[in-house]
Design an enzyme around this catalytic site. Sequence first.
Site, mmCIF file in Angstrom:
data_model
loop_
_atom_site.group_PDB
_atom_site.id
_atom_site.type_symbol
_atom_site.label_atom_id
_atom_site.label_comp_id
_atom_site.label_asym_id
_atom_site.label_seq_id
_atom_site.Cartn_x
_atom_site.Cartn_y
_atom_site.Cartn_z
ATOM 1 N N TYR A 178 1.370 4.866 5.152
ATOM 2 C CA TYR A 178 1.179 4.811 3.702
ATOM 3 C C TYR A 178 0.392 3.550 3.383
ATOM 4 O O TYR A 178 0.708 2.465 3.877
ATOM 5 C CB TYR A 178 2.536 4.767 3.002
ATOM 6 C CG TYR A 178 2.494 4.599 1.495
ATOM 7 C CD1 TYR A 178 2.908 3.408 0.902
ATOM 8 C CD2 TYR A 178 2.047 5.616 0.668
ATOM 9 C CE1 TYR A 178 2.887 3.246 -0.478
ATOM 10 C CE2 TYR A 178 2.013 5.466 -0.716
ATOM 11 C CZ TYR A 178 2.441 4.276 -1.276
ATOM 12 O OH TYR A 178 2.406 4.112 -2.649
ATOM 13 N N ASP A 217 -3.809 -2.535 7.989
ATOM 14 C CA ASP A 217 -3.096 -2.641 6.717
ATOM 15 C C ASP A 217 -1.815 -3.439 6.989
ATOM 16 O O ASP A 217 -0.815 -2.893 7.444
ATOM 17 C CB ASP A 217 -2.772 -1.258 6.163
ATOM 18 C CG ASP A 217 -2.006 -1.381 4.845
ATOM 19 O OD1 ASP A 217 -1.735 -0.336 4.227
ATOM 20 O OD2 ASP A 217 -1.661 -2.514 4.444
ATOM 21 N N LYS A 219 2.779 -8.170 -0.786
ATOM 22 C CA LYS A 219 4.186 -8.505 -0.586
ATOM 23 C C LYS A 219 4.420 -10.001 -0.328
ATOM 24 O O LYS A 219 4.427 -10.807 -1.257
ATOM 25 C CB LYS A 219 4.767 -7.639 0.537
ATOM 26 C CG LYS A 219 4.700 -6.127 0.199
ATOM 27 C CD LYS A 219 5.278 -5.273 1.298
ATOM 28 C CE LYS A 219 4.961 -3.795 1.064
ATOM 29 N NZ LYS A 219 5.913 -3.110 0.198
HETATM 30 P P1 KE4 Z 1 1.751 -1.603 -3.373
HETATM 31 O O1 KE4 Z 1 0.648 -0.937 -4.149
HETATM 32 O O2 KE4 Z 1 3.064 -0.845 -3.517
HETATM 33 O O3 KE4 Z 1 1.907 -3.104 -3.669
HETATM 34 O O4 KE4 Z 1 1.362 -1.567 -1.820
HETATM 35 C C1 KE4 Z 1 1.062 -0.312 -1.233
HETATM 36 C C2 KE4 Z 1 1.260 -0.416 0.273
HETATM 37 C C3 KE4 Z 1 0.161 -0.518 1.082
HETATM 38 N N1 KE4 Z 1 0.284 -0.622 2.432
HETATM 39 C C4 KE4 Z 1 1.505 -0.634 3.013
HETATM 40 C C5 KE4 Z 1 1.603 -0.741 4.509
HETATM 41 C C6 KE4 Z 1 2.675 -0.544 2.226
HETATM 42 O O5 KE4 Z 1 3.899 -0.550 2.819
HETATM 43 C C7 KE4 Z 1 2.560 -0.439 0.822
HETATM 44 C C8 KE4 Z 1 3.771 -0.303 -0.088
HETATM 45 N N2 KE4 Z 1 5.039 -0.175 0.562
HETATM 46 C C9 KE4 Z 1 6.059 0.529 -0.190
HETATM 47 C C10 KE4 Z 1 7.308 0.549 0.700
HETATM 48 N N3 KE4 Z 1 7.267 1.607 1.631
HETATM 49 C C11 KE4 Z 1 6.319 -0.069 -1.528
HETATM 50 C C12 KE4 Z 1 7.574 0.435 -2.214
HETATM 51 C C13 KE4 Z 1 7.280 1.432 -3.316
HETATM 52 O O6 KE4 Z 1 6.346 2.261 -3.172
HETATM 53 O O7 KE4 Z 1 8.020 1.390 -4.330
#
Ligand code: KE4
Length: 424
Positions: free
Chosen positions: A144, A237, A265
């Site tokens: 993801y 990523d 993060k």
């Molecule tokens: P954000 O847009 O949520 O800040 O980041 C997206 C993203 C991109 N790349 C990786 C490897 C990620 O894990 C994420 C976001 N992770 C999720 C947890 N699995 C965020 C939690 C959520 O979607 O509420």
Amino acid sequence: MEHVKSRQAFEEARKSIPGGVDSPVRAFRAVGGEPVFIESAKDQFVVDVDGNRYLDFICTWGPAILGHADNEVLTAVKNRMDKGLSFGMPTTIETRLAEKMHEMLPYVEKVRFVSSGTEATMTAIRLARGYTGKEKIIKFNGCYHGHHDSLLVKAGSGGATLGIPDSPGVTPGTTKSTIVCEYNNSDGVRDALEAGNVAAVIVEPVAGNMGVVKPKEGFLQTLRDLTERHEVLLIFDEVMTGFRIHEQGAYGLYGVTPDLATFGKVIGGGMPVGAIGGSGTIMDWLAPIGPVYQAGTLSGNPAAMECGLKTLEIYERDHVLEEIRRVSGHLASGLADICGRQNNVSFSIQGAMFTVFFTGTTPSNFPEVADCDMERFRRFFQFMLNDGILLPPSQYEANFLSFKHTKKDIDHYLNALETFLGLE
Ligand code: KE4
């Protein structure tokens, strides 16, 4: 545990927010019941609106590597905010954080800050296409990279949890340029690259959005060799893995240097920050110096920059990941002991992130994770919640450790896991 106020809060929230949440995974849809609403957090604990305290393994999905509400970080952010929140003009704090990232990650010669991991990977994809002049993107099943259209294809995390890997609203035109390969299998990548017109391969170097799934020996190096041979950019990523699997992320742990990396993060310390980083030659293709457009009202927000910079400074000063390794080592041996005595439980752990899988063999790709006993995971989640332990509400998520988690906390987790398994 009483959840009267959470229930009221959820009922109110659903009247004005779709599903009552601002991010789907928070709705507990994969684990049943209703979400708890959090009132406050400190160190390794969160407290819900009913006053229930939980040992927290969500850690706001990764940013809280120091633990929640670190005093030094809060003081630095408050002092910064006294000068104003946002100016829409450059500030020196952005340069300081970019320099700190370069100091910690030498291959990150230049950085562009944005406000989320999604924006970071979206920008990295556009930059790769602009820089190479090629169209296709290769991603991996179960990885993801945020919710922008071109990568919301067979995504992990919320996409998998909610069973909508290819979301409505994502047009065939958008995804026709996205090729999905199986994680830990470079054959598909080889074939796709042979077909040509590929701008980049994007990968979670340790996957965290199908639970923690580690790369097999040589997988990342093979991606590096193949992309080099075909003049395709390799994008790590590291939104989740950055500063969690190693002080220098996958570059430090596996010795593989990507062309671009995305971050989020931890570098925001709990405030909205994402970033794209890499060689100056590629990064200078971004506007205003280059032709690849990208922008953001709150990109480089000074308060968020301050939060991220202070977090990284403490992370380095206090050797945070070294301490976490001591605790995660204790966890790993405890999990090895418990899983060794069970049939259908396995685990994966890397640095400050881990997953317990309800399947007999530690998964190496998304289809193997999908074979987990999700109903048993649901029972496990609810059992732990009642025992005052807050886990990520999905088998497709990673658990996170912070600097404040202790071996005593790990023993609490391990004892609860053992009790749960004993009851089944
Ligand atoms: P954000 O847009 O949520 O800040 O980041 C997206 C993203 C991109 N790349 C990786 C490897 C990620 O894990 C994420 C976001 N992770 C999720 C947890 N699995 C965020 C939690 C959520 O979607 O509420």
